[in-house]
Design a protein around this motif. Sequence first.
Motif: not given
Length: 413
Positions: A374-384
């Motif tokens: 089970p593996c949700p996704n965490i933010f990193t700030g990568e945009m565009g």
Amino acid sequence: MDSNYKHTVAERLMRYVQIDTQSDPYSTAQPSTEKQKNLTKLLADELKAIGITDAEADEYGYVYGTIPATIDKDVPVICYCAHVDTSPDCSGENVKPILHKNYDGNDIVLPDDNNVVITTQRHPYLKQRIGDDIITASGLTLLGADDKAGVAVIMDAAQYLMEHPEVKHGKIRILFTPDEEVGRGVDKVDMKKLGADFGYTLDGGERGHLEGESFSADGVSITIHGISAHPGYAKNKLVNATKVAAAFLDTLPKNEWSPETTSDKEGFVHPVHIEGGAEKTRIDFIIRNHDTAKLAEYEKQLEEMLKAAVAQYPGAKYDFVVKEQYRNMREILDQHPKVMEYAEIAYKRAGMTPERISIRGGTDGSRLSFMGLPCPNIFTGEMGIHSKQEYVSVQDMEKACQVCIHIAEIVAE
């Protein structure tokens, strides 16, 4: 966290993006491009340098490593995962990263192509990052923060935990993957070797976002078979597969069903590649919806439209091949609610209000969830992402690093 710790995410990201790791959707090799190993070997060496003795880069382009437990009790094994490849949509060769200190809110004009301008109008999230340090490329390439920001975050968290054994946590496994951008990121993962109970991908966007739901995805490959003939003597003989393909594509809905006309929980049917000639033409589609059952509905409609177009050209035939790509991670994560709850508590400890969102895409975590992790996704700030206007906030990456450390502590507690 130790308030005197100097994060390494910015320095790491700016080094990592200069290594070209673009993947190739039309390669059958594993990894799809050998150059991805230039980064994976470096990462294994850097993990060894900070004391992770079992770090290894394998023949398939994966990196495995273990941050040893600092407690004796039995707690679940966490995995932190990010992908090393960059998108085939935009060049990742000779990336020149630029650090814009203390961003002031004005347009960012990239020096190697002044036509590439990152604006708050086009990128509203930038307004929230005024005062942050922003990293961009120079205007000729993507940046590669997708997902080298995630790689840098995990490496920084690993360094912190190795330098601070007083932080109480269980065993943590690190996994870096190739080929995520071409849908093959976990094809050769050795789940037994990985040996984790649940995981988190570091491959998300805005600070505070926690992604526990993804698209479900199929690929459809259509081959239209025409009848070839010399064009000088083709009357009543030639059936041009390219024209059949054009007629078929023209029947696709203009105001719905496509990425450019949908948002939120709306799915789409998207032609991504076409090649061929008069005798044979191939069209590749990607099919997306958060509701897995709707994929089959889309595919049935698509084939009916194809059948109708082909029928207008007597002698033409078609093949219609569906291939499963990944499924909505929520179907698994709903069975393991604590995995999301640990992350939410960690966000709060790092000073953020967590916001659960659905991604209009997928991550390695989508497939890993169905492979038993089970593996949700965490933010990193990568945009565009996937564009020359890609950018990332250094402070977002630092917050993501803090979240990783807090999750490890929370699971141990």
